[in-house]
Motif scaffolding. Structure first.
Motif, PDB file in Angstrom:
ATOM      1  N   TYR A 460      26.130 -17.720   1.557  1.00 54.90           N
ATOM      2  CA  TYR A 460      27.642 -18.137   1.853  1.00 54.90           C
ATOM      3  C   TYR A 460      27.506 -19.616   2.359  1.00 54.90           C
ATOM      4  N   VAL A 461      28.603 -20.357   1.905  1.00 57.07           N
ATOM      5  CA  VAL A 461      28.929 -21.644   2.137  1.00 57.07           C
ATOM      6  C   VAL A 461      30.217 -21.919   2.173  1.00 57.07           C
ATOM      7  N   PRO A 462      30.744 -22.785   3.107  1.00 56.36           N
ATOM      8  CA  PRO A 462      32.177 -22.958   3.136  1.00 56.36           C
ATOM      9  C   PRO A 462      32.930 -23.870   1.893  1.00 56.36           C
ATOM     10  N   ASP A 463      34.086 -23.788   1.939  1.00 54.21           N
ATOM     11  CA  ASP A 463      34.658 -24.539   0.945  1.00 54.21           C
ATOM     12  C   ASP A 463      34.448 -26.175   0.991  1.00 54.21           C
ATOM     13  N   ILE A 464      34.772 -26.992  -0.002  1.00 55.78           N
ATOM     14  CA  ILE A 464      34.377 -28.538   0.072  1.00 55.78           C
ATOM     15  C   ILE A 464      35.236 -29.001   1.252  1.00 55.78           C
ATOM     16  N   SER A 466      36.329 -27.688   3.976  1.00 58.57           N
ATOM     17  CA  SER A 466      35.771 -27.408   5.238  1.00 58.57           C
ATOM     18  C   SER A 466      34.400 -28.019   5.361  1.00 58.57           C
ATOM     19  N   PHE A 467      33.659 -28.260   4.526  1.00 61.44           N
ATOM     20  CA  PHE A 467      32.219 -28.652   4.678  1.00 61.44           C
ATOM     21  C   PHE A 467      32.389 -30.202   5.294  1.00 61.44           C
ATOM     22  N   VAL A 468      33.103 -30.923   4.789  1.00 61.40           N
ATOM     23  CA  VAL A 468      33.403 -32.381   5.072  1.00 61.40           C
ATOM     24  C   VAL A 468      34.040 -32.266   6.713  1.00 61.40           C
ATOM     25  N   GLU A 469      35.189 -31.508   6.700  1.00 60.52           N
ATOM     26  CA  GLU A 469      35.930 -31.631   8.226  1.00 60.52           C
ATOM     27  C   GLU A 469      34.947 -31.015   9.233  1.00 60.52           C
ATOM     28  N   LEU A 470      33.940 -30.076   9.042  1.00 60.94           N
ATOM     29  CA  LEU A 470      32.929 -29.542   9.861  1.00 60.94           C
ATOM     30  C   LEU A 470      31.848 -30.342  10.026  1.00 60.94           C
ATOM     31  N   GLY A 471      31.844 -31.564   9.227  1.00 63.81           N
ATOM     32  CA  GLY A 471      30.850 -32.632   9.450  1.00 63.81           C
ATOM     33  C   GLY A 471      29.333 -32.105   8.925  1.00 63.81           C
ATOM     34  N   LEU A 472      29.294 -30.810   8.294  1.00 60.53           N
ATOM     35  CA  LEU A 472      28.268 -30.180   7.741  1.00 60.53           C
ATOM     36  C   LEU A 472      27.276 -31.230   6.797  1.00 60.53           C
ATOM     37  N   ASN A 473      28.127 -32.215   6.258  1.00 61.26           N
ATOM     38  CA  ASN A 473      27.602 -33.119   5.242  1.00 61.26           C
ATOM     39  C   ASN A 473      26.888 -34.303   5.974  1.00 61.26           C
ATOM     40  N   LYS A 474      26.902 -34.432   7.435  1.00 56.35           N
ATOM     41  CA  LYS A 474      26.454 -35.415   8.041  1.00 56.35           C
ATOM     42  C   LYS A 474      25.128 -35.218   9.008  1.00 56.35           C
ATOM     43  N   LYS A 475      24.344 -33.984   8.778  1.00 53.48           N
ATOM     44  CA  LYS A 475      23.305 -33.667   9.611  1.00 53.48           C
ATOM     45  C   LYS A 475      22.699 -32.237   9.097  1.00 53.48           C
ATOM     46  N   PRO A 476      21.315 -32.232   9.176  1.00 53.46           N
ATOM     47  CA  PRO A 476      20.862 -30.941   8.737  1.00 53.46           C
ATOM     48  C   PRO A 476      21.607 -29.624   9.061  1.00 53.46           C
ATOM     49  N   VAL A 477      21.564 -28.731   8.094  1.00 55.18           N
ATOM     50  CA  VAL A 477      22.390 -27.553   8.388  1.00 55.18           C
ATOM     51  C   VAL A 477      21.456 -26.380   7.923  1.00 55.18           C
ATOM     52  N   PHE A 478      21.667 -25.126   8.447  1.00 54.47           N
ATOM     53  CA  PHE A 478      20.959 -24.080   7.831  1.00 54.47           C
ATOM     54  C   PHE A 478      21.779 -23.039   7.459  1.00 54.47           C
ATOM     55  N   THR A 573      21.303 -21.514  16.761  1.00 50.94           N
ATOM     56  CA  THR A 573      22.583 -21.566  17.577  1.00 50.94           C
ATOM     57  C   THR A 573      22.924 -23.211  17.071  1.00 50.94           C
ATOM     58  N   ASN A 574      21.998 -23.967  16.979  1.00 52.22           N
ATOM     59  CA  ASN A 574      22.448 -25.536  17.116  1.00 52.22           C
ATOM     60  C   ASN A 574      22.492 -25.693  15.471  1.00 52.22           C
ATOM     61  N   TYR A 575      21.711 -25.079  14.553  1.00 46.89           N
ATOM     62  CA  TYR A 575      21.905 -25.559  13.267  1.00 46.89           C
ATOM     63  C   TYR A 575      22.388 -24.626  12.130  1.00 46.89           C
ATOM     64  N   CYS A 576      22.755 -23.256  12.428  1.00 51.26           N
ATOM     65  CA  CYS A 576      23.065 -22.561  11.306  1.00 51.26           C
ATOM     66  C   CYS A 576      24.471 -22.647  11.481  1.00 51.26           C
ATOM     67  N   TRP A 577      24.978 -22.466   9.925  1.00 55.77           N
ATOM     68  CA  TRP A 577      26.245 -22.494   9.686  1.00 55.77           C
ATOM     69  C   TRP A 577      26.852 -21.130  10.292  1.00 55.77           C
ATOM     70  N   ASP A 578      28.033 -20.913  11.078  1.00 56.78           N
ATOM     71  CA  ASP A 578      28.250 -19.649  11.692  1.00 56.78           C
ATOM     72  C   ASP A 578      29.315 -19.095  11.006  1.00 56.78           C
ATOM     73  N   GLY A 579      29.698 -19.733   9.743  1.00 56.35           N
ATOM     74  CA  GLY A 579      30.732 -18.947   8.930  1.00 56.35           C
ATOM     75  C   GLY A 579      32.142 -19.753   9.247  1.00 56.35           C
ATOM     76  N   SER A 580      32.315 -20.498   9.990  1.00 54.92           N
ATOM     77  CA  SER A 580      33.578 -21.130  10.298  1.00 54.92           C
ATOM     78  C   SER A 580      34.071 -22.085   9.391  1.00 54.92           C
ATOM     79  N   THR A 581      35.299 -22.254   9.160  1.00 59.14           N
ATOM     80  CA  THR A 581      35.895 -23.092   8.116  1.00 59.14           C
ATOM     81  C   THR A 581      36.899 -23.884   8.937  1.00 59.14           C
TER      82      THR A 581
END
Length: 813
Positions: A460-464, A466-478, A573-581
């Motif tokens: 599972y991944v967030p929508d595009i 959310s991906f940007v607003e959460l900053g998931l495109n700016k650092k490593p994410v699991f 805790t630091n790197y996993c996407w926790d399902g948030s949008t």
């Protein structure tokens, strides 16, 4: 000894029978077994791949043990390693998926892989050295295929070796100071000779009875830069050659997989239903319902009926030309043509006339043509599927990422390959600033719910947005950290370690079709890729190496029920996407990790009478950041190092109006001191923001005090980039131009954020190239920007310049 001399004496050139029988671009008929059938059903791995992977597992086991021992060296309890390496079946299996994106991807992917290669200078001290040696599969697409093809078909050379001989106009690997479309620059005689060679190769293939297209031209033109030591860029070099090399036979390298996409005749594009074609050392084919077959790659070009040669005992060899297959997997020409620009159409028409002659008006001129079709007459496809791909005389292919899946997840996520963790290298340029925005992940996630992807699984991944607003495109994410949350998919897919292109020491948001780079610029992109894969060589997080180790071990730890190290718990805790949008962030006041049983973060929002948002966040000492809900940027207080010793720290982040900065900003984000709230009532301009995990300092023209602070911060090694944004009258009355402190005032054409941080020097060269970031950005005659994740959404810049440039070079012939 120069690398090119080494390559000339390598085992590749000594295997004459693995080259085209004609020693040219033309295939030829050879004798083969009377009962040979070159097709197998896609109901599992081939016997050849299975046997090879078993041999590779023995190599990766030792390499992963070394890597994980180093990665967990600071762990309090290392007993998990004993359990993992007690039996060979317990050892994790690793894959790398290298994205497309033109030369930006070639060099960015190269830097990220170099960070994982123990042959790279500094990779064992400041990187993920040894992880590549523990990798089983290496998949690539589009511009990433240029990278993987280079290292694999140069006898598995290293990025470090390429860097050590990197130069301009010296014929070294990746010497692309001159574009492939104007290889001689001002030397018209050189350009004429190069294009005469390409035309000659095409004529030889056509004379042998095989159709050609601009995809052949594309592959032949670029291969000169990948195989400069081979005659005419390896004009007679075949893909199946890899089977005979010592480095492959000894399983000393990962298993290569590159992707193309099959297109229906007469269609104007591809989508999820279009079969994805795998190109591997042994196989060429698709798992998908409309083909569901693999052909033996050595015998491509053989006319078959349900896999058997039409003439028993007679097969074709040499069709699997490396240049042609590279051209196939990187072929974007059709989609340039689909821009429907008169200028582009005129350019392509002239190219087609120049190289294709009587075939210049053929409807397939921009597609890679596989004729005869290796799957004609096969019966492995699923009932109800479109049978066009198994009934047509020819199979038409384009770049494998045209359907939006520009990271090659499909082959390495296959359940049959048993991968535990996939490292996704994202060099795409889908955001407005030409950095990644998560498109490829979202598209592959969505594909699994279509008919074509029904046998696949993807976490599972967030929508595009959310991906940007959460900053998931700016650092490593699991992604997919907890297998128990994935059981409703077709199967539990591998955990994914997402590594996006981020500007650390270089403005790496380069246009996809920039086709020329100096050696210095290439090195800058490679070095920045290294830093993107390692959190700035661990300067941003010294524990990141251990966290990567945790990601590698996770699936086997879950399967075997092993005790999870405390350090891994913190990493997740630091790197996993926790399902948030984005909606969760705006609407919830309690955000907790899906992996951790103990929530470490509580976030509350309030709004005061001044109509600005205040965010109060209580965090542990390892998470010194808050998320600004209105702008979805990460705010970090770098003045609060003394508070890190405390188990919890409270921050207050306030958005205020900056009245004194007329003509500058209408809004300024201010970070107050950690020691108290007194500064919130002050109008002094002491503020630092981090935009999507990149530290920046916004400066108003009248805020001289902030200028001084920023200068002091940079000189003292603080993680601060001086960034000036200027408001001017333009469309919508606002236009921002951003200048990094590492760049001159007139060399940025894209919005770039570059952190000026102290990073250990790696990837040094022997040709005197500066080790620091370039002070200038290159400009290409091709100022085309292609959003490779949406085939029907092309954005073109500088059309007149491009057309004039290409028409000019065509006129040289």
């Amino acid at each position: 000894m120069q690398l090119k001399a080494v390559l000339l004496s390598s085992s590749i050139l000594s295997i004459a029978h693995a080259w085209s029988p004609t020693n040219s671009y033309a295939p030829a008929t050879v004798d083969c077994a009377d009962d040979l059938n070159i097709i197998r059903a896609a109901d599992g791995l081939s016997d050849s791949e299975s046997s090879w992977v078993a041999k590779r597992d023995a190599v990766t086991q030792a390499a992963l043990k070394t890597f994980l021992t180093r990665a967990t060296s600071n762990f309090g309890d290392k007993s998990i390693l004993n359990s993992l390496f007690s039996e060979s079946s317990n050892v994790p299996r690793v894959a790398i998926a290298a994205s497309g994106g033109g030369y930006r991807a070639t060099f960015g992917d190269a830097g990220m892989v170099a960070a994982m290669d123990d042959r790279t200078d500094g990779a064992n001290d400041h990187g993920l050295g040894g992880l590549l040696q523990g990798t089983t599969y290496l998949a690539a697409i589009s511009g990433g295929s240029w990278f993987t093809s280079t290292v694999v078909f140069n006898n598995w050379t290293s990025v470090q070796d390429i860097i050590n001989q990197m130069g301009d106009n010296d014929g070294s690997i990746w010497d692309i100071e001159q574009s492939a479309l104007s290889p001689g620059g001002t030397d018209t005689a050189f350009t004429n000779q190069r294009f005469e060679n390409i035309s000659g190769a095409l004529n030889e293939k056509a004379a042998a009875g095989f159709p050609t297209s601009l995809a052949d031209v594309w592959g032949l033109a670029f291969s000169y830069y990948f195989f400069p030591s081979l005659p005419e860029g390896g004009v007679g070099y075949t893909w199946s050659t890899i089977q005979e090399t010592d480095v492959f036979q000894n399983a000393e390298m990962p298993y290569l997989i590159q992707l193309g996409k099959a297109q229906l005749p007469g269609a104007v594009g591809v989508d999820f239903s279009s079969p994805t074609i795998e190109v591997t050392p042994y196989d060429f084919g698709s798992w998908e319902p409309s083909i569901k077959s693999f052909a033996e790659i050595k015998y491509l070009g053989t006319e078959v009926s349900n896999g058997s040669p039409v003439t028993p005992g007679q097969c074709v060899e040499g069709f699997d030309n490396v240049n042609f297959l590279i051209g196939t997997c990187t072929n974007l020409i059709e989609y340039v043509e689909q821009a429907n620009s008169a200028y582009y159409n005129a350019v392509i028409d002239q190219l087609a006339t120049l190289f294709l002659g009587n075939s210049s008006s053929n409807s397939d001129r921009t597609l890679a043509i596989y004729s005869p079709n290796p799957f004609k007459g096969t019966t492995n496809y699923e009932s109800g599927s479109d049978t066009t791909f198994v009934t047509e005389d020819k199979l038409l292919l384009v770049d494998g990422g045209i359907d939006g899946q520009v990271i090659p997840f499909i082959p390495v996520m296959k359940e049959e390959r048993g991968v535990d963790v996939v490292f996704a290298l994202d060099q795409t340029a889908d955001a407005d600033d030409l950095f990644p925005n998560g498109d490829s992940l979202v598209y592959t996630y969505e594909r699994q719910f279509t008919e074509a992807g029904k046998f696949d699984a993807f976490p599972y991944v967030p929508d595009i947005e959310s991906f940007v607003e959460l900053g998931l495109n700016k650092k490593p994410v699991f992604f997919g950290c907890d297998a128990s949350n994935l059981t409703d998919l077709s199967y539990v897919p591998p955990l994914m370690v997402y590594l996006p292109n981020v500007a650390h020491s270089f403005a790496s948001n380069i246009s996809t079709l920039q086709l020329s780079f100096t050696a210095e610029e290439r090195l800058d992109l490679i070095r920045n890729g290294f830093e993107s894969a390692t959190m700035g060589n661990f300067t941003e997080d010294p524990d990141f190496l251990g966290c990567v180790g945790c990601a590698v071990m996770r699936r086997k730890q879950e399967k075997l029920g092993l005790e999870w190290p405390e350090e891994c718990q913190q990493c997740f805790t630091n790197y996993c996407w926790d399902g948030s949008t984005k909606d969760d962030i705006k609407n919830t006041t309690n955000i907790s990790s899906t992996v951790s049983n103990s929530s470490t973060t509580t976030t509350t929002t309030t709004t005061d009478s001044a109509d600005y948002t205040t965010i109060l966040s209580t965090m542990n000492s390892g998470e010194l950041s808050t998320i600004h809900f209105e702008t979805s940027t990460t705010i970090t207080c770098h003045e609060c190092e003394q508070s890190t010793a405390s188990p919890t720290v409270t921050y207050t982040t306030i958005t205020k109006e900056c009245q004194e900065c007329e003509g500058g900003f209408t809004e300024v984000v201010t970070t107050v001191s950690c020691e108290g709230d007194e500064a919130t009532e002050s109008d002094t301009h002491k503020y630092t923001t981090v935009s999507s995990w990149t530290t920046t300092t916004e400066v108003c023209t009248e805020c001289e005090e902030m200028d001084a602070m920023a200068s002091a911060g940079i000189s003292s090694g603080a993680k601060v980039t001086t960034e000036v944004q200027v408001t001017s009258q333009a469309a919508s009355s606002t236009k921002s131009s951003t200048k990094s402190s590492t760049m001159s005032s007139n060399d940025v054409s894209e919005i770039s954020h570059v952190s000026s941080i102290s990073i250990p020097a790696v990837l040094q060269v022997t040709t005197g190239i500066p080790s620091q970031a370039s002070s200038s950005s290159s400009s290409s005659l091709y100022s085309v920007v292609i959003n490779e994740n949406t085939a029907d959404r092309l954005s073109f810049q500088g059309i007149l310049t491009l057309a004039a440039a290409v028409v000019s070079f065509v006129g040289l012939i």
